[in-house]
Design a protein around this motif. Sequence first.
Motif, PDB file in Angstrom:
ATOM      1  N   GLU A 203       0.836  -1.199   0.000  1.00 49.09           N
ATOM      2  CA  GLU A 203       0.000   0.000   0.000  1.00 49.09           C
ATOM      3  C   GLU A 203       0.875   1.255   0.000  1.00 49.09           C
ATOM      4  N   ILE A 204       0.589   2.154  -0.940  1.00 47.23           N
ATOM      5  CA  ILE A 204       1.312   3.420  -1.059  1.00 47.23           C
ATOM      6  C   ILE A 204       0.369   4.543  -0.639  1.00 47.23           C
ATOM      7  N   PRO A 205       0.768   5.391   0.319  1.00 50.06           N
ATOM      8  CA  PRO A 205      -0.133   6.448   0.816  1.00 50.06           C
ATOM      9  C   PRO A 205      -0.631   7.358  -0.302  1.00 50.06           C
ATOM     10  N   PHE A 206      -1.774   7.984  -0.066  1.00 48.80           N
ATOM     11  CA  PHE A 206      -2.417   8.823  -1.077  1.00 48.80           C
ATOM     12  C   PHE A 206      -1.516   9.975  -1.527  1.00 48.80           C
ATOM     13  N   SER A 225      -1.221   7.399 -16.244  1.00 52.22           N
ATOM     14  CA  SER A 225      -1.465   8.478 -15.292  1.00 52.22           C
ATOM     15  C   SER A 225      -2.937   8.518 -14.899  1.00 52.22           C
ATOM     16  N   TYR A 226      -3.815   8.376 -15.893  1.00 51.33           N
ATOM     17  CA  TYR A 226      -5.260   8.368 -15.622  1.00 51.33           C
ATOM     18  C   TYR A 226      -5.630   7.204 -14.709  1.00 51.33           C
ATOM     19  N   LEU A 227      -5.062   6.031 -14.989  1.00 51.54           N
ATOM     20  CA  LEU A 227      -5.398   4.855 -14.184  1.00 51.54           C
ATOM     21  C   LEU A 227      -4.960   5.032 -12.735  1.00 51.54           C
ATOM     22  N   VAL A 228      -3.783   5.620 -12.535  1.00 48.53           N
ATOM     23  CA  VAL A 228      -3.305   5.842 -11.167  1.00 48.53           C
ATOM     24  C   VAL A 228      -4.210   6.829 -10.440  1.00 48.53           C
ATOM     25  N   PHE A 229      -4.556   7.938 -11.092  1.00 45.97           N
ATOM     26  CA  PHE A 229      -5.436   8.921 -10.447  1.00 45.97           C
ATOM     27  C   PHE A 229      -6.816   8.337 -10.174  1.00 45.97           C
ATOM     28  N   GLN A 238     -13.142   4.825  -0.654  1.00 42.81           N
ATOM     29  CA  GLN A 238     -13.253   3.711   0.285  1.00 42.81           C
ATOM     30  C   GLN A 238     -12.825   4.119   1.682  1.00 42.81           C
ATOM     31  N   GLY A 239     -11.776   4.942   1.764  1.00 42.23           N
ATOM     32  CA  GLY A 239     -11.329   5.390   3.078  1.00 42.23           C
ATOM     33  C   GLY A 239     -12.350   6.273   3.767  1.00 42.23           C
ATOM     34  N   LYS A 700      -8.963   2.639   4.220  1.00 42.85           N
ATOM     35  CA  LYS A 700      -7.858   2.829   3.284  1.00 42.85           C
ATOM     36  C   LYS A 700      -7.104   4.121   3.586  1.00 42.85           C
ATOM     37  N   LYS A 701      -5.761   4.003   3.566  1.00 41.66           N
ATOM     38  CA  LYS A 701      -4.900   5.180   3.700  1.00 41.66           C
ATOM     39  C   LYS A 701      -4.033   5.355   2.461  1.00 41.66           C
ATOM     40  N   GLY A 702      -4.237   4.485   1.494  1.00 44.13           N
ATOM     41  CA  GLY A 702      -3.489   4.538   0.251  1.00 44.13           C
ATOM     42  C   GLY A 702      -3.994   3.435  -0.664  1.00 44.13           C
TER      43      GLY A 702
END
Length: 709
Positions: A203-206, A225-229, A238-239, A700-702
């Motif tokens: 998990e990578i933080p937001f 880039s779109y998929l990551v955003f 979710q968080g 979720k935190k990331g």
Amino acid sequence: PLTQLPVGQRGQVELQIWRHNVPANTPEEHLEYLVVTEPLPAGATVVEQSVQGGFERFEISPGSITFYVGSRQHVEPIRFDIHGYLPGSYRVAPTVVRNPYRPEQLAVAEPRPLAVLPLGAAGGDEYKLTPQELYEYGKRQFARGRHQSAGVYLTELVSKWQLQPEVYRDAARMLLDVHLETGPDAAIVRYFELIKEKWPDVEIPFDKIVKVGAAYHEIGEYERSYLVFRATIEGSFQGESGVAGFLESQGELLRSVEFMTGLLAAYPPESYVAAAEYALAQRVYAYAPQAASDPKLREKKITRIDLVSQAMRMLDDFLTMHPEDPAADQASFSLANALLELKAFREAIERCGQYAERYPDSDFLDSYWYIIGYSHFALGEHEQALAMCRKVAETMRTNRQTGQEQESLNKWRAIYILGQVYHSLGKAADAVREYTRVEDRFADAKQAIAYFLRKEISLPEVTTVRPGEPAELALKFRNVARCDSRVYKIDLMKFSLLKRNLGGITAINLAGIRPFHEALIELGDGLDYRDRTHKLALPLKDEGAYLVVCRGDDLHASGLVLVTPLSVEVQEEPSSGQVRATVKNVEGDSYVPEVHVKAIGTRNSDFVSGDTDLRGVFVAEGLLGTSTVIAQAGDHRYAFFRGQTELGPGDPAASEPAGEAAPAEAQPAAPNLLEGLDQHNRDIQQRQEESLKSLYQQNKKGISPSEAF
């Protein structure tokens, strides 16, 4: 490599020994016993406390150190330190590994030079950091926020050494963070791709994943880039949903729904938002039955109907926004159930017609048809109800999992409705035919069949004839071909004293009494399947009381004279105290729905009340003693019945202490026509509630790389 060692300094020696071509499962006792001799340069000595590695024991002798390795298959590296004490240039003889039991078996390494430098001299060997040193230096620099320096150590570590998985993962994550702070964008992408490939669930933080998305954009990878955003937004949703879950866990359902509704409006209309919107609507719908027991809802005067209406609006909004969602047909089914619960039958017909046309391949198609058929029945539109229920009963649908044809899940209740429709229309033969198909599934159907097929002949308990009007007695019969009627003129007062009701007429000895009138009456073919009435004209001109006795087959009936447009027919279940009352309009020979009925037993303290259903049937439970049933339609029309059968267990006063009552065994009442739909809808609600609960627990935190791609 160590080639120069100043006097007073230490150097490390490492021996690596391995066996060639040894099967992995070879027992160690079958392997050669190994002895390793390491020659020592003349100007250095061993630091005995530093000796360690894979051996049984070691011996230090002048000019060498000997290790007894033994028969172990895998030999751990042997390490020890040497200490320079005499300057000079020396030649280190080769290391020898031998089998002491077979001297011809030996292995010899290459000789190595070593120069022991004078005290204080600087060695010329280049010192290279070990992987452990690179890792520890990089980790400490990273912890202090010195990203540039940490990046130098960690980059050399990752690029030049083969690392253990845990170290590799830790170093890669730190390098990603380093380049997120220092750049360049290509390095950010490179290490993110490495983590995605090796550890996709990390998990990578937001705040960091947003920078990753920006890096993809800067190097021209716009789709990634779109998929990551997009994945970041979903993870954020979710968080934040956990807040709604916390509110609900504290008993704040309304605040939870309000917060979640605002959250849904704030995020883009993606599939995960649609899924949460649908699950929330089902959660509100499922909670509706608990509204009466929720003190906070009672305080705000929110009822079950209010929650059902709110859920219906939410489902409608979901279908408007996401008409092609995979769960759209399921949501349509739940919305139709809500309309039935609110008794909005006309709208349910219209909506289900639209759903059936919109989702022709849905597993709920026959359920839409069933709801239409039931709604027509509830509205008294019998022909439309028959057509649609027959369609449900005859349809075959393909099971998507097995590919086989199978009957509709609503088939048997649709057939049961067919029987009820024919029943309410007075088409007894058709009703019996349909009831027979489901009599093993529904006890009420079997009771209805018994009602139609039983033989019966009866006279009203009391018939009142106005002076001057023809004296006619309504003789009721069922499945009886003919009967013999006799009329006796009696003393009504004496007869009433003798028998308080007409139930024991056969016990009266009428032998020797000449009838006032007698006749043989033809009633039909004996296959009526329903109650029929014969106008029995009586030559009664004088005022008085006349006892009329009719006998047909093994049945008899007796009574005085009573005229009323309504009659109530009763079937009684003695063991359970169940009374099944059927109200008919004799003039129209039809069953009457929505008639208010009150029933009581002689050992009951209160009436059991209710209205007849669409067939004119009302079922009362738990009557004790002989029954009395009173039916009222409108303001002035009544029907009256006084039972002859003792219902329920014996009188508790005769066998039990005062105040204790034996419970009556419950008998099944008429089945709920919507029970199958309700159960299916509850299953859907349960699955969606579990889905919503899972969303609330995400915390979720990331996001992980696997969620991005």
